[in-house]
Design a protein around this motif. Structure first.
Motif: not given
Length: 268
Positions: A34, A37-38, A42, A45, A181, A206, A209-210
């Protein structure tokens, strides 16, 4: 289904890395995912989703809106060069963060495919051709159908350092994305006992998404790329060919576009 096809489409989880069964350690890995990627892809994304929603709410159709992948960051040329290089450093550090955390967890980088072999260049070139040609066609179809924004890979001025910066940016993007990734995320998900196809799909979503800021075609194209790249890594445990292929794709896109812009009529 033949055994070869089954191995590629329904692969078994490998024996290594070992499953993490200790609940405290599992929670730590989940928290680590978390956090990583936060602050990296992520978060990108989430921002891309907001950007796409903003574009959809505009009165102008998606195909008539523009987005630049490599845009000037400062008015003065040398300051812009410095800003561009700092962006490359950020990308490389994102990838290095994933590599460092794996090393701290007891992995050797060779075990996730970062041991260099000469044939990695050949594999990378083949993957670039496999993904690049259909990907380019998919983008133009999506753009013509109004599902994509008009993407300008570069709006940098005609300076001596432009091709150098664009090449470095291509490598930075490739190393950050494939290390995080593929090498990092898929390894961690294996430790958490995710099935190979489940983790593959999660990583591909993922990746898509970005790229949502480019439109729906950007999401789908990168989702497919993620499925192909992820499965190649799962079956070969080689990461450098993916970095090489991704770098080639971005160099052709970034540098090729900057040279062809104004000379090829159909380019946005």
């Amino acid at each position: 289904m033949t055994s070869l096809a089954r191995d590629w489409f329904r692969p078994e989880r490998p024996d290594l890395p070992e499953l993490v069964t200790d609940e405290a350690e599992r929670r730590r890995i989940k928290l680590e995912l978390v956090i990583v990627f936060g602050i990296t892809l992520g978060l990108s994304g989430a921002r891309s989703l907001v950007s796409l929603l903003d574009s959809l709410l505009q009165p102008t159709p998606l195909s008539r809106q523009h987005v630049a992948l490599n845009a000037p960051q400062a008015a003065q040329s040398l300051l812009d060069l410095l800003a561009q290089l700092l962006s490359v450093v950020q990308l490389v550090c994102w990838g290095a963060l994933g590599a460092y955390l794996l090393v701290r967890a007891g992995f050797r980088l060779r075990s996730v495919g970062l041991g260099w072999r000469r044939r990695d260049l050949l594999w990378g070139g083949g993957l670039a051709a496999l993904i690049g040609i259909p990907g380019l066609a998919l983008y133009f179809v999506g753009w013509k159908l109004g599902l994509n924004l008009a993407v300008s890979p570069s709006t940098l001025g005609d300076t001596w350092w432009r091709p150098i910066v664009l090449t470095l940016s291509a490598f930075g993007n490739a190393f950050a994305e494939e290390m995080l990734v593929i090498g990092y995320l898929l390894t961690r998900l294996r430790q958490l006992a995710f099935r190979e196809n489940t983790s593959l799909l999660a990583a591909a979503v993922l990746r898509g998404s970005y790229h949502l800021y480019q439109g729906f075609g950007g999401f789908v194209g990168n989702l497919i790329m993620g499925l192909v790249f992820g499965r190649v890594w799962q079956r070969t445990n080689r990461l450098w060919p993916l970095v090489v292929a991704h770098t080639i794709l971005d160099v052709v896109s970034f540098v090729g576009y900057s040279l062809a812009k104004g000379h090829v009529a159909f380019l946005p």
